[in-house]
Design a protein around this motif. Structure first.
Motif, PDB file in Angstrom:
ATOM      1  N   GLY A 192       0.809  -1.212   0.000  1.00 26.56           N
ATOM      2  CA  GLY A 192       0.000   0.000   0.000  1.00 26.56           C
ATOM      3  C   GLY A 192       0.838   1.256   0.000  1.00 26.56           C
ATOM      4  N   ASN A 211      -6.613  -2.878  -0.128  1.00 27.52           N
ATOM      5  CA  ASN A 211      -5.310  -3.509   0.084  1.00 27.52           C
ATOM      6  C   ASN A 211      -5.087  -3.959   1.525  1.00 27.52           C
ATOM      7  N   THR A 258      -6.246  -6.390  -3.484  1.00 30.67           N
ATOM      8  CA  THR A 258      -5.020  -7.178  -3.384  1.00 30.67           C
ATOM      9  C   THR A 258      -5.379  -8.554  -2.856  1.00 30.67           C
TER      10      THR A 258
END
Length: 275
Positions: A22, A94, A144
């Protein structure tokens, strides 16, 4: 393939932005002139990343502390983003937590925590921004996931379940929102040099505190971010990122499932002997 993203001036919201992938993505997008919303639980670390992003050239940065396991806070956070920027071009889900424990040693509450963070938190935030994107007829949502979202591996039953779930959810979402002009990207990392294993949960819910050798020897996080950014810029709906042998596991499972299962069973046996 999607039209590639030009990050200059785009409003991008990144969760799990205080470290790892991130943070690296935030810095890459800052250098391209994005307007960034940085979210994670640790405000001090977010403010550190904020400074780096401003130095790198971000058009604007909003630090928005967020615990994605508190699902009721997603809607107010989204309202704050839309009130300040009037739109959201890209959401990158994420945030996440991994696991390092055998199933038989793992408390049910640990599974619940992993699913709350890795799955329901991503869904809750996506639901909070989706109506405005659909109304606008434009927007991009990413998540993600992991190679563990493609293949089941030992010590990660909860993590694999969660990452398989987000792959399924966002693959299905992609089909639904395409007609609305929206795009969905799944990011599939292998071993990346982050704190993912150090911050992973043991079976009793305690933090593992140890970096796996595979993680320590994995792809540097800046290189990982380079690959992901290139994937966005070239319009890939799924971005695989990593250089180790783990990246071949999904193809092995497809071509020779028995061979893949046997290899992973041997891995589990070795881990049991070492524990």
């Amino acid at each position: 393939m999607y039209p590639g993203i030009d990050f200059n001036g785009k409003v991008v919201w990144i969760t799990g932005a205080s470290s790892g992938i991130g943070e690296a993505l935030a810095l890459q997008m800052a250098a391209r002139g994005s307007q960034l919303i940085l979210s994670a639980r640790n405000q001090t670390e977010l403010e550190r990343v904020e400074t780096l992003c401003k130095d790198a050239g971000a058009a604007d940065v909003l630090v928005l502390p967020l615990d994605v396991s508190k699902h009721e806070t997603m809607e107010p956070a989204a309202q704050q983003v839309f009130a300040q920027y009037g739109k959201l071009d890209l959401l990158i889900n994420n945030a996440g937590v991994s696991q390092r424990s055998f199933c038989i040693d793992t408390a049910f509450e640990v599974y619940r925590q992993i699913m709350d963070i890795n799955v329901l938190g991503q869904i809750a935030l996506t639901l909070a921004v989706l109506p405005a994107m659909v109304a606008r007829g434009e927007g991009h949502i990413a998540v993600t996931s992991s190679i563990a979202g493609k293949v089941g591996v030992p010590l990660r039953t909860g993590y694999c379940a969660a990452k398989h779930a987000v792959m399924g959810f966002f693959d299905a979402l992609r089909t639904e929102v395409a007609a609305d002009g929206l795009q969905v990207t799944t990011i599939v990392p292998g071993f990346i040099q982050t704190n993912v294993s150090k911050n992973a949960l043991r079976g009793d819910g305690q933090v593992a505190g140890i970096t796996d050798q595979d993680i320590a020897e994995g792809m540097p996080v800046d290189e990982c971010a380079d690959v992901i950014i290139t994937g966005f810029e070239t319009g890939l709906p799924e971005i695989a990122v990593g250089t180790g042998p783990e990246m071949g596991l999904p193809q092995l499972k497809s071509d020779n499932p028995t061979g893949a299962f046997q290899a992973l069973e041997q891995m589990a046996a070795q881990l049991r002997q070492a524990s």
